[in-house]
Design a protein around this motif. Structure first.
Motif, short mmCIF file in Angstrom:
data_model
loop_
_atom_site.label_atom_id
_atom_site.label_comp_id
_atom_site.label_asym_id
_atom_site.label_seq_id
_atom_site.Cartn_x
_atom_site.Cartn_y
_atom_site.Cartn_z
N LEU A 1 24.75 53.02 86.19
CA LEU A 1 24.06 51.89 85.32
C LEU A 1 22.97 51.40 86.73
CD1 LEU A 1 26.96 50.60 83.42
CD2 LEU A 1 25.05 51.94 82.38
N GLN A 2 23.10 51.03 87.54
CA GLN A 2 22.71 49.67 88.86
C GLN A 2 21.47 51.04 88.80
OE1 GLN A 2 24.21 46.59 90.40
NE2 GLN A 2 21.50 47.48 90.78
N GLU A 3 21.57 52.38 88.81
CA GLU A 3 20.76 53.31 89.13
C GLU A 3 19.40 52.95 88.35
OE1 GLU A 3 18.89 57.74 89.42
OE2 GLU A 3 21.31 57.24 89.41
N PHE A 4 19.82 53.34 87.04
CA PHE A 4 18.71 53.43 85.84
C PHE A 4 18.74 51.47 85.24
CE2 PHE A 4 20.06 57.37 85.72
CZ PHE A 4 19.27 57.37 85.80
N LEU A 5 19.39 50.13 86.01
CA LEU A 5 19.25 49.15 85.20
C LEU A 5 17.41 48.61 85.00
CD1 LEU A 5 21.49 47.23 85.70
CD2 LEU A 5 20.70 45.59 87.61
N ASP A 6 16.52 48.60 85.60
CA ASP A 6 15.48 48.45 85.37
C ASP A 6 14.72 48.50 84.15
OD1 ASP A 6 14.61 47.52 87.67
OD2 ASP A 6 13.14 49.29 88.65
N THR A 7 15.25 49.54 83.48
CA THR A 7 14.89 50.09 82.15
C THR A 7 16.78 50.41 81.35
OG1 THR A 7 15.20 51.73 83.21
CG2 THR A 7 13.07 50.83 82.30
N PHE A 8 17.47 48.75 81.26
CA PHE A 8 18.37 48.61 80.46
C PHE A 8 18.63 46.98 80.34
CE2 PHE A 8 22.22 50.56 79.64
CZ PHE A 8 22.09 52.58 80.63
N TRP A 9 18.67 47.01 78.80
CA TRP A 9 18.80 45.32 78.18
C TRP A 9 19.90 45.61 77.07
CZ3 TRP A 9 15.01 49.58 77.64
CH2 TRP A 9 13.64 49.37 78.47
N VAL A 10 20.07 44.03 77.03
CA VAL A 10 21.64 43.37 76.50
C VAL A 10 20.81 42.68 76.06
CG1 VAL A 10 22.78 44.45 78.81
CG2 VAL A 10 21.48 42.35 78.09
N LEU A 11 22.01 42.89 74.67
CA LEU A 11 21.84 41.68 73.95
C LEU A 11 23.48 40.47 74.41
CD1 LEU A 11 21.95 43.58 70.82
CD2 LEU A 11 20.40 42.04 70.45
N GLU A 12 22.68 39.03 73.87
CA GLU A 12 23.69 38.02 74.66
C GLU A 12 23.85 37.95 73.84
OE1 GLU A 12 22.39 36.62 78.94
OE2 GLU A 12 23.96 34.96 78.18
N ASP A 13 25.15 37.10 73.34
CA ASP A 13 25.11 36.05 71.90
C ASP A 13 25.92 34.49 72.96
OD1 ASP A 13 25.48 34.41 70.30
OD2 ASP A 13 26.43 35.39 69.48
N GLY A 14 25.92 33.54 73.33
CA GLY A 14 26.77 32.65 73.85
C GLY A 14 27.23 33.06 75.15
N GLY A 15 26.68 33.30 76.24
CA GLY A 15 27.19 34.30 77.28
C GLY A 15 27.67 35.72 77.21
N ARG A 16 28.04 36.01 76.12
CA ARG A 16 28.68 37.44 75.96
C ARG A 16 28.09 38.36 76.41
NH1 ARG A 16 32.36 39.41 72.77
NH2 ARG A 16 31.58 38.51 70.56
N ILE A 17 27.78 39.65 76.53
CA ILE A 17 27.34 40.87 76.22
C ILE A 17 27.80 41.18 75.07
CG2 ILE A 17 25.97 42.78 77.32
CD1 ILE A 17 25.58 39.86 78.53
N VAL A 18 26.89 41.58 74.05
CA VAL A 18 27.28 41.87 72.99
C VAL A 18 26.64 43.33 72.21
CG1 VAL A 18 28.48 39.90 71.68
CG2 VAL A 18 25.71 40.86 70.98
N GLY A 19 25.60 43.71 72.92
CA GLY A 19 24.73 45.66 73.18
C GLY A 19 24.13 45.47 74.05
N SER A 20 24.25 47.02 74.10
CA SER A 20 23.64 47.28 75.30
C SER A 20 22.44 48.70 75.22
CB SER A 20 23.96 47.60 76.78
OG SER A 20 24.73 49.10 76.26
N THR A 21 21.25 48.58 75.97
CA THR A 21 20.99 50.31 76.13
C THR A 21 19.88 50.59 76.61
OG1 THR A 21 20.01 51.78 74.28
CG2 THR A 21 18.36 49.84 74.24
N GLY A 22 19.52 51.73 76.93
CA GLY A 22 18.84 52.29 78.33
C GLY A 22 18.08 53.02 78.45
#
Ligand SMILES: CC(C)(COP(=O)(O)OP(=O)(O)OC[C@H]1O[C@@H](n2cnc3c(N)ncnc32)[C@H](O)[C@@H]1OP(=O)(O)O)[C@@H](O)C(=O)NCCC(=O)NCCS
Length: 157
Positions: A31-52
């Motif tokens: 994950l760290q290696e590809f972090l530049d092209t990773f996205w998250v969905l955040e709701d109320g400070g919680r991570i509820v989704g991702s893709t990369g």
């Protein structure tokens, strides 16, 4: 809930992304290696989704598409996937590949079509997922490789 914010992932999100992926039995690696092209969905400070996206020359592997169960069917997955496709296009990617076990119909909605391992261009074959799947026939038999050809897409307007 559908107000979840889509943003670039940061190092502080890695453990939350790992938890989402593990809960869905999706591969957790680099994950760290590809972090530049990773996205998250955040709701109320919680991570509820991702893709990369993993970028390999002018090809890419779409990975780690996940939405927490209580947030599903609100088009959040769609936001993640369309955002990644748009970013790939912006970066000049010609082909996006992915591997899925259960979401083949889902990804078809975005224009991905089933393909064979032999269809993977050489650059993408260095990816962790390709190397793992292609070397374990029992795993390959349960996983569907898919491909979205952005060049073809552009030609068709
Ligand atoms: C696949 C996944 C990301 C979809 O997330 P989601 O936020 O529920 O999906 P969306 O709300 O964006 O769905 C968009 C549309 O696809 C449909 N859809 C959702 N999941 C689907 C599936 N598995 N198969 C077919 N269609 C599906 C929805 O009903 C919706 O249809 P509509 O536009 O007619 O309303 C989510 O189910 C998930 O996290 N699954 C587990 C992880 C996984 O398998 N990831 C893929 C491998 S990387």
């Amino acid at each position: 809930m559908a107000e979840a914010k889509l943003r670039h992932a940061a190092s502080k999100d890695i453990s939350a992304i790992e938890a989402l992926l593990s809960a869905q039995h999706l591969p957790v690696y680099s994950l760290q290696e590809f972090l530049d092209t990773f996205w998250v969905l955040e709701d109320g400070g919680r991570i509820v989704g991702s893709t990369g996206l993993e970028l390999y020359d002018d090809c890419s592997l779409l990975r780690s598409v996940v939405v927490e169960e209580s947030y599903r069917r609100q088009h959040l997955g769609q936001r993640l996937v369309l955002n990644a496709i748009e970013e790939a296009r912006r970066r000049g990617v010609r082909r996006i590949y992915l591997f899925t076990m259960e979401a083949t119909d889902y990804f078809s909605r975005f224009g991905f079509r089933r393909c064979a391992l032999e269809d993977f261009e050489l650059a993408v074959r260095q990816s962790f997922q390709y190397r793992g799947i292609s070397s374990i026939p029992e795993l390959a038999s349960r996983i569907t490789p898919m491909l979205l050809d952005l060049a073809e897409d552009a030609e068709q307007g």
